[in-house]
Motif scaffolding. Sequence first.
Motif, PDB file in Angstrom:
ATOM      1  N   LEU A 185       5.020 -11.472  -8.911  1.00 12.86           N
ATOM      2  CA  LEU A 185       4.955 -12.002  -7.555  1.00 12.86           C
ATOM      3  C   LEU A 185       6.298 -12.506  -7.044  1.00 12.86           C
ATOM      4  N   HIS A 186       7.188 -12.858  -7.954  1.00 18.05           N
ATOM      5  CA  HIS A 186       8.483 -13.386  -7.537  1.00 18.05           C
ATOM      6  C   HIS A 186       9.570 -12.318  -7.431  1.00 18.05           C
ATOM      7  N   LEU A 187       9.255 -11.105  -7.802  1.00 17.59           N
ATOM      8  CA  LEU A 187      10.222 -10.027  -7.625  1.00 17.59           C
ATOM      9  C   LEU A 187      10.555  -9.840  -6.152  1.00 17.59           C
ATOM     10  N   GLN A 188      11.783  -9.470  -5.889  1.00 15.87           N
ATOM     11  CA  GLN A 188      12.153  -9.122  -4.519  1.00 15.87           C
ATOM     12  C   GLN A 188      12.389  -7.613  -4.470  1.00 15.87           C
ATOM     13  N   GLU A 189      13.600  -7.185  -4.130  1.00 17.30           N
ATOM     14  CA  GLU A 189      13.791  -5.737  -4.019  1.00 17.30           C
ATOM     15  C   GLU A 189      13.683  -5.078  -5.392  1.00 17.30           C
ATOM     16  N   ILE A 190      13.105  -3.885  -5.379  1.00 16.99           N
ATOM     17  CA  ILE A 190      13.004  -3.058  -6.579  1.00 16.99           C
ATOM     18  C   ILE A 190      13.503  -1.658  -6.202  1.00 16.99           C
ATOM     19  N   PRO A 191      13.844  -0.813  -7.160  1.00 22.17           N
ATOM     20  CA  PRO A 191      14.377   0.514  -6.817  1.00 22.17           C
ATOM     21  C   PRO A 191      13.466   1.313  -5.889  1.00 22.17           C
ATOM     22  N   GLN A 192      12.137   1.137  -6.030  1.00 18.32           N
ATOM     23  CA  GLN A 192      11.194   1.904  -5.221  1.00 18.32           C
ATOM     24  C   GLN A 192      11.215   1.499  -3.744  1.00 18.32           C
ATOM     25  N   CYS A 193      11.818   0.376  -3.415  1.00 19.97           N
ATOM     26  CA  CYS A 193      11.960  -0.011  -2.005  1.00 19.97           C
ATOM     27  C   CYS A 193      12.788   1.020  -1.234  1.00 19.97           C
ATOM     28  N   ALA A 194      13.528   1.847  -1.950  1.00 20.63           N
ATOM     29  CA  ALA A 194      14.393   2.845  -1.317  1.00 20.63           C
ATOM     30  C   ALA A 194      13.616   3.869  -0.505  1.00 20.63           C
ATOM     31  N   ILE A 195      12.298   4.015  -0.735  1.00 25.62           N
ATOM     32  CA  ILE A 195      11.524   5.021   0.011  1.00 25.62           C
ATOM     33  C   ILE A 195      11.296   4.605   1.464  1.00 25.62           C
ATOM     34  N   CYS A 196      11.511   3.339   1.777  1.00 28.78           N
ATOM     35  CA  CYS A 196      11.202   2.812   3.106  1.00 28.78           C
ATOM     36  C   CYS A 196      12.478   2.620   3.936  1.00 28.78           C
ATOM     37  N   PRO A 197      12.328   2.485   5.255  1.00 30.21           N
ATOM     38  CA  PRO A 197      13.513   2.404   6.123  1.00 30.21           C
ATOM     39  C   PRO A 197      14.247   1.076   6.006  1.00 30.21           C
ATOM     40  N   GLU A 198      15.528   1.123   6.323  1.00 29.09           N
ATOM     41  CA  GLU A 198      16.348  -0.087   6.340  1.00 29.09           C
ATOM     42  C   GLU A 198      16.216  -0.825   7.666  1.00 29.09           C
TER      43      GLU A 198
ATOM     44  N   PRO B 150       0.796  -1.232   0.000  1.00 31.36           N
ATOM     45  CA  PRO B 150       0.000   0.000   0.000  1.00 31.36           C
ATOM     46  C   PRO B 150       0.823   1.274   0.000  1.00 31.36           C
ATOM     47  N   VAL B 151       2.067   1.214   0.464  1.00 34.17           N
ATOM     48  CA  VAL B 151       2.868   2.430   0.574  1.00 34.17           C
ATOM     49  C   VAL B 151       3.086   3.057  -0.802  1.00 34.17           C
ATOM     50  N   ILE B 152       3.295   2.238  -1.816  1.00 34.84           N
ATOM     51  CA  ILE B 152       3.623   2.765  -3.144  1.00 34.84           C
ATOM     52  C   ILE B 152       2.498   3.653  -3.698  1.00 34.84           C
ATOM     53  N   PRO B 153       1.257   3.153  -3.835  1.00 37.74           N
ATOM     54  CA  PRO B 153       0.240   4.021  -4.450  1.00 37.74           C
ATOM     55  C   PRO B 153      -0.149   5.213  -3.589  1.00 37.74           C
ATOM     56  N   PHE B 154      -0.149   5.045  -2.261  1.00 32.86           N
ATOM     57  CA  PHE B 154      -0.669   6.127  -1.429  1.00 32.86           C
ATOM     58  C   PHE B 154       0.391   7.172  -1.091  1.00 32.86           C
ATOM     59  N   ALA B 155       1.652   6.791  -1.052  1.00 32.14           N
ATOM     60  CA  ALA B 155       2.716   7.791  -0.948  1.00 32.14           C
ATOM     61  C   ALA B 155       2.758   8.616  -2.230  1.00 32.14           C
TER      62      ALA B 155
ATOM     63  N   GLY C 292       7.853  15.945  -2.766  1.00 34.79           N
ATOM     64  CA  GLY C 292       7.870  15.656  -4.190  1.00 34.79           C
ATOM     65  C   GLY C 292       8.811  14.535  -4.567  1.00 34.79           C
ATOM     66  N   GLU C 293       9.783  14.231  -3.689  1.00 36.71           N
ATOM     67  CA  GLU C 293      10.708  13.135  -3.985  1.00 36.71           C
ATOM     68  C   GLU C 293       9.990  11.808  -4.145  1.00 36.71           C
ATOM     69  N   TYR C 294       8.852  11.643  -3.454  1.00 32.21           N
ATOM     70  CA  TYR C 294       8.084  10.409  -3.623  1.00 32.21           C
ATOM     71  C   TYR C 294       7.675  10.233  -5.088  1.00 32.21           C
ATOM     72  N   ALA C 295       7.143  11.302  -5.672  1.00 33.35           N
ATOM     73  CA  ALA C 295       6.703  11.215  -7.067  1.00 33.35           C
ATOM     74  C   ALA C 295       7.886  10.942  -7.994  1.00 33.35           C
ATOM     75  N   ASP C 296       9.027  11.547  -7.692  1.00 33.34           N
ATOM     76  CA  ASP C 296      10.215  11.335  -8.520  1.00 33.34           C
ATOM     77  C   ASP C 296      10.593   9.855  -8.568  1.00 33.34           C
ATOM     78  N   ILE C 297      10.483   9.190  -7.417  1.00 35.60           N
ATOM     79  CA  ILE C 297      10.897   7.788  -7.317  1.00 35.60           C
ATOM     80  C   ILE C 297       9.787   6.835  -7.767  1.00 35.60           C
ATOM     81  N   LEU C 298       8.549   7.103  -7.329  1.00 35.68           N
ATOM     82  CA  LEU C 298       7.475   6.130  -7.514  1.00 35.68           C
ATOM     83  C   LEU C 298       6.781   6.236  -8.859  1.00 35.68           C
ATOM     84  N   SER C 299       6.923   7.351  -9.546  1.00 35.08           N
ATOM     85  CA  SER C 299       6.260   7.494 -10.843  1.00 35.08           C
ATOM     86  C   SER C 299       6.815   6.514 -11.875  1.00 35.08           C
ATOM     87  N   LYS C 300       7.980   5.957 -11.599  1.00 36.98           N
ATOM     88  CA  LYS C 300       8.571   4.977 -12.513  1.00 36.98           C
ATOM     89  C   LYS C 300       8.079   3.557 -12.243  1.00 36.98           C
ATOM     90  N   TYR C 301       7.328   3.410 -11.165  1.00 39.81           N
ATOM     91  CA  TYR C 301       6.797   2.080 -10.820  1.00 39.81           C
ATOM     92  C   TYR C 301       5.639   1.729 -11.751  1.00 39.81           C
TER      93      TYR C 301
END
Length: 265
Positions: free
Chosen positions: A232-245, A191-196, A207-216
């Motif tokens: 369904l088998h994908l693991q990490e993707i570049p957009q995972c960077a918006i969340c904490p480590e 849910p974080v991707i569409p609602f962020a 605005g950095e959210y849009a910069d990163i997530l608009s490519k999803y």
Amino acid sequence: MIHVPRLEYNITLQCNFGCGHCTHFSNHLNETFPKEEIIRSFRDWSGVLRPGQIRIIGGEPLLHSDCEEIISEAVSIWKNSKIALITNGFLFLSMPERFFTLLKEKHIEIEISTHFIHDAYVNKMVEILTMLAEKEINYQVVNSIHNWYKIHAGDAHTPKPYISNPQHAWNTCVHKNNCLTIHENKLYRCPVIPFALLASRKGKAAGEYADILSKYIPLEHTCTEEEMRQFLHLQEIPQCAICPETFDFISIEEKFHTRQGGKYL
């Protein structure tokens, strides 16, 4: 069709609480989605996925004026899935008797999330759970008091993305493919991707959210079975960077005091 453990439908982003760091950004957004779009999406995706559980969620789903009809249609369309209502429970006190009849007769799974420990909150929750018991409504209480963590950098009122190592963020993530989300009839990993992204585009988040997530690219219900399996088998993707480590849990007091406009008493 492809089996998935569960599939989430956010029918409204409005919430009577508004806790800071909500994964659905419900303390920043107030959109409610038309029942016609939700029901059409049920039909479209029921021919593609076979979820073990369909989760009707928000925001607070009981704020949707057509919540009853949406649940009824979910039961009718998703015949091989359990239907669950995810709620903070406080609006049960204002729901009509026919709503409880629907929950009971259709064996709707009810998850009530608990959030605070203040006396007024606890007393109201006791009243709600007592009422449900008297109506012989089964429910599960999910503790959301001590496991609430920051989902974005910055303060609760001005969300901005972490710039994390995607692999490290993925390793930490509690969502992974357990919170597959349908938004605007498209499938998202969490849910974080569409609602962020929505919050960013509305000026409610950085605005950095849009910069990163608009490519999803979310998945359409017209996808092939192979495209779905790859998704369904994908693991990490570049957009995972918006969340904490790492998890940075917030206290009950911080969660309470960063609420925006939510009233539950």
